[in-house]
Scaffold this active site. Structure first.
Site, PDB file in Angstrom:
ATOM      1  N   ASP A   1       6.083   2.337   1.932  1.00 57.99           N
ATOM      2  CA  ASP A   1       5.068   0.842   2.044  1.00 57.99           C
ATOM      3  C   ASP A   1       4.503   1.162   3.656  1.00 57.99           C
ATOM      4  O   ASP A   1       5.006   0.806   4.757  1.00 57.99           O
ATOM      5  CB  ASP A   1       6.111   0.258   2.232  1.00 57.99           C
ATOM      6  CG  ASP A   1       5.096  -1.382   2.272  1.00 57.99           C
ATOM      7  OD1 ASP A   1       4.062  -1.655   2.267  1.00 57.99           O
ATOM      8  OD2 ASP A   1       5.603  -2.093   2.085  1.00 57.99           O
ATOM      9  N   HIS A   2       3.002   1.390   3.309  1.00 56.05           N
ATOM     10  CA  HIS A   2       2.156   1.701   5.129  1.00 56.05           C
ATOM     11  C   HIS A   2       2.493   0.619   5.788  1.00 56.05           C
ATOM     12  O   HIS A   2       1.697   0.922   6.813  1.00 56.05           O
ATOM     13  CB  HIS A   2       1.049   2.244   4.177  1.00 56.05           C
ATOM     14  CG  HIS A   2       0.633   3.685   5.267  1.00 56.05           C
ATOM     15  ND1 HIS A   2       1.190   4.031   6.028  1.00 56.05           N
ATOM     16  CD2 HIS A   2      -0.827   4.383   5.516  1.00 56.05           C
ATOM     17  CE1 HIS A   2       0.878   5.077   7.127  1.00 56.05           C
ATOM     18  NE2 HIS A   2      -0.570   5.404   6.017  1.00 56.05           N
ATOM     19  N   ARG A   3       2.371  -0.058   5.367  1.00 54.90           N
ATOM     20  CA  ARG A   3       2.245  -1.771   6.413  1.00 54.90           C
ATOM     21  C   ARG A   3       3.772  -1.984   6.878  1.00 54.90           C
ATOM     22  O   ARG A   3       3.928  -2.186   8.379  1.00 54.90           O
ATOM     23  CB  ARG A   3       2.849  -3.003   5.408  1.00 54.90           C
ATOM     24  CG  ARG A   3       1.875  -2.876   4.713  1.00 54.90           C
ATOM     25  CD  ARG A   3       1.724  -4.417   3.433  1.00 54.90           C
ATOM     26  NE  ARG A   3       3.191  -4.637   2.580  1.00 54.90           N
ATOM     27  CZ  ARG A   3       3.757  -5.824   2.231  1.00 54.90           C
ATOM     28  NH1 ARG A   3       3.010  -6.633   2.279  1.00 54.90           N
ATOM     29  NH2 ARG A   3       4.708  -5.567   1.115  1.00 54.90           N
TER      30      ARG A   3
ATOM     31  N   VAL B   1       6.017   2.192   7.356  1.00 48.75           N
ATOM     32  CA  VAL B   1       6.111   3.386   7.329  1.00 48.75           C
ATOM     33  C   VAL B   1       4.859   3.558   7.922  1.00 48.75           C
ATOM     34  O   VAL B   1       3.716   3.392   7.456  1.00 48.75           O
ATOM     35  CB  VAL B   1       7.140   3.661   6.368  1.00 48.75           C
ATOM     36  CG1 VAL B   1       7.451   5.047   6.896  1.00 48.75           C
ATOM     37  CG2 VAL B   1       8.554   2.566   6.042  1.00 48.75           C
TER      38      VAL B   1
ATOM     39  N   PRO C   1       1.165  -0.881  -0.293  1.00 49.58           N
ATOM     40  CA  PRO C   1       0.161   0.269  -0.121  1.00 49.58           C
ATOM     41  C   PRO C   1       1.259   0.811   0.162  1.00 49.58           C
ATOM     42  O   PRO C   1       1.804   1.268   0.970  1.00 49.58           O
ATOM     43  CB  PRO C   1      -0.568  -0.476   1.731  1.00 49.58           C
ATOM     44  CG  PRO C   1       0.069  -0.842   2.590  1.00 49.58           C
ATOM     45  CD  PRO C   1       0.607  -2.205   1.217  1.00 49.58           C
TER      46      PRO C   1
END
Length: 469
Positions: free
Chosen positions: A439-441, A443, A263
Site C-alpha cells: 500500500d503506497h500510502r 509503504v 494504491p
C-alpha cells in the site's frame, strides 16, 4: 411444543448463508448439540448444532437455498420438560403466528445471558446484525394485492408484530397490509421455483389462503395466466454458468474494494535459493520436524517474520476514519490457500512468537483445514501480512492484490533450475522470483525495496535468519 431454530450469525456481521447439507430429515430424533446442518457463509463452511432434544418436524430451507440471518431453518417438536428447562421460545404450529420472544429470552443456539431488547440479534460468533436488518430475499415479481411493493422493507424482528414471512395458517385479517406475505410451505416453494411459477401472483386455495401444490401445478399448466419470474440469462451453446456466491463472492468484493482503495505498487526480485532448498532437505531429517511437513514456504514465512521485526511499518494498516497508521506489534501471518470453494486466507495468530517447528505445524494445520473447507471466520480475521505461494501452480510470480486491512503481500514463485552466475562462472542453480505488493500510502519505495531485499537475502543465505532474528 414446536420450536423453530433461526439461522444465527456465525461470523462478524454476516447477513446470509447457503444451506449446503442437511444431516437430518423429517421424523428424525435429535439431541442437544447434535449437528443437523452445514451452511456456507461468505467465509467458510460451518456446522450448526440443534439446541434442543426432540423430533424434526420440518426443514424450512432446502439444500442450495440462500437464507438470511434470523430466518427459521428447522422446526423441532420438543418435550414439555425440554421446553421448561431450555431457553424460552414461543411454540409454533401451522395455525399459529410466532410471537415476539419474552423480555430476557435467550436465542436458540446461543449460550449466555438475556438477549438484548433492541440493539442486536443473538449470534453464535461475533457481534451480530442490527435488529430488523434480516428478512427473506425480496421477490422479483410485482406487488401482491393488498401487500407491500416487491422488495419492500420487512418489519423489524422482535418489534411485537408478526414477521414478514408468515407460516401457513396465520390469519391475514389480523395483519396489516405491510405484514401480508405469500403463505406457502417449503416443498411448495421449491415446486414453484422448479416450475418457474411466481407465488406472489397466485391466490391460495389452502387454509387461510395458503398456496398448495395443486395451486402451483395448475398455474404451471396455464403459464399465460401467471407471469413467470424473470427468466435467467440465456445460456449459449458451449457455455455454463456458475452462481457467484459464498467465498468466491466475498473474495471478489474484497479484491475490488482493496484494488480501488489502496494504491498498489509491486516490486519483483529474482534470486538464487539453492541454499534454502538444501536447508529444507536438512530440516526434514531432524527429529523436531518428524511429524510436520517442511517445505520452502516454511523458510519464506520465517524470512518474512524476521524482516517484519526490522521493518515494522510493513506490518501495519491504514485507519481512514481516525486518519492514523496502525502499526501492529504482533504478526498474524496470512497464507493464501486455493480451495474448491475459492481462495481463502486464514492466518497464523501470533506467528512472531513461534519456533520453527511450531510454525511448520501451524502452517500444515492451516493448509489442511482450508482445503477441507473447514476454515472458520475467526481464523481468517485479523491478518496483518500475507504470503501467497503461486509457485505450487508452476508459475514464476504474479502481482498479488492486498488482503483488505493489510499493507503488504508477498508472492512466492516456483523454484526451478536456471543458469546463474556464481563467482564469475555460469552454473545451474535453484532460482525463484518474489513479488511484493504494498500500500503506497503507508509503504514508500524505499521501505518496500529494503523489506523485499532483506527477505531475499535470507532466502539466499538462510543463516541470516539466525543473525537477524
Amino acid at each position: 411444543m414446536r420450536r423453530e431454530f433461526k439461522l444465527p450469525d456465525v461470523g462478524e456481521g454476516l447477513t446470509e448463508a447457503e444451506i449446503v447439507r442437511w444431516h437430518v430429515k423429517v421424523g428424525d430424533t435429535v439431541k442437544v448439540n447434535q449437528i443437523v446442518v452445514e451452511i456456507e457463509t461468505a467465509k467458510s463452511i460451518v456446522e450448526l448444532p440443534v439446541p434442543w432434544d426432540g423430533v424434526v418436524h420440518g426443514l424450512m430451507a432446502g439444500e442450495g437455498e440462500t437464507v438470511d440471518v434470523g430466518v427459521p431453518i428447522i422446526a423441532v417438536d420438543t418435550s414439555e420438560e425440554d421446553a421448561a428447562g431450555g431457553d424460552r421460545t414461543e411454540a409454533l404450529s401451522d395455525d399459529m403466528v410466532p410471537s415476539p420472544p419474552p423480555e430476557g429470552a435467550v436465542e436458540p443456539g446461543v449460550h449466555g445471558g438475556p438477549a438484548p431488547k433492541e440493539e442486536r440479534q443473538a449470534v453464535l460468533v461475533g457481534y451480530g446484525v442490527k435488529t430488523g436488518s434480516t428478512k427473506r430475499r425480496p421477490r422479483k415479481g410485482g406487488p401482491r394485492p393488498g401487500g407491500p411493493p416487491a422488495g419492500g422493507p420487512a418489519p423489524a424482528s422482535g418489534s411485537g408484530s408478526a414477521p414478514a414471512s408468515v407460516r401457513p395458517g396465520a390469519s391475514g385479517a389480523d395483519l396489516s397490509p405491510s405484514q401480508v406475505a405469500v403463505l406457502a410451505k417449503p416443498p411448495v416453494r421449491k415446486l414453484a421455483k422448479d416450475l418457474g411459477v411466481d407465488l406472489a401472483a397466485l391466490s391460495g386455495s389452502g387454509p387461510h389462503g395458503s398456496i398448495t401444490r395443486d395451486d402451483v401445478q395448475s398455474a404451471a399448466d396455464r403459464p399465460e395466466a401467471v407471469p413467470a419470474r424473470a427468466a435467467a440469462p440465456a445460456q449459449a451453446a458451449g457455455e455454463s454458468r456458475v452462481p457467484i456466491k459464498g467465498v468466491r463472492k466475498m473474495t471478489a468484493q474484497a479484491m475490488v474494494a482493496s484494488a480501488f482503495t489502496a494504491p498498489h505498487v509491486t516490486e519483483f526480485l529474482q534470486l538464487d535459493v539453492t541454499a534454502t532448498m538444501e536447508a529444507v532437505k536438512r530440516l526434514r531429517t531432524l527429529p523436531e520436524f518428524a511429524e510436520v511437513k517442511v517445505s520452502p514456504l516454511l523458510l519464506v514465512a520465517k524470512a518474512v517474520l524476521t524482516a517484519v521485526k526490522r521493518y515494522p511499518m510493513i506490518n501495519s494498516s491504514w485507519d481512514e476514519a481516525a486518519q492514523e497508521i496502525v502499526i501492529k506489534h504482533y504478526v498474524n501471518l496470512g497464507i493464501a490457500a486455493a480451495t474448491p470453494r475459492g481462495l481463502v486466507v486464514p492466518n497464523v495468530k501470533g506467528a512472531q512468537d513461534l519456533s520453527l517447528p511450531q510454525l511448520a505445524g501451524e502452517l500444515a494445520a492451516l493448509t489442511e483445514t482450508a482445503r477441507a473447507g473447514r476454515t472458520q471466520p475467526a481464523e481468517m480475521a485479523g491478518g496483518t501480512i500475507t504470503i501467497t505461494n503461486v509457485g505450487v501452480f508452476g508459475v514464476d510470480t504474479g502481482t498479488p492484490i492486498l488482503n483488505p486491512g493489510e499493507s503488504a503481500i508477498l508472492a512466492f514463485g516456483q523454484v526451478r533450475d536456471m543458469p546463474w552466475v556464481v563467482d564469475g562462472e555460469l552454473a545451474v542453480r535453484k532460482v525463484t522470483t518474489l513479488a511484493l505488493s504494498f500500500d503506497h500510502r503507508i509503504v514508500d519505495g524505499e521501505l518496500g525495496s529494503m523489506f523485499l531485499r532483506d527477505v531475499g537475502a535470507m532466502l539466499e543465505e538462510p543463516l541470516r535468519m539466525l543473525a537477524w532474528g
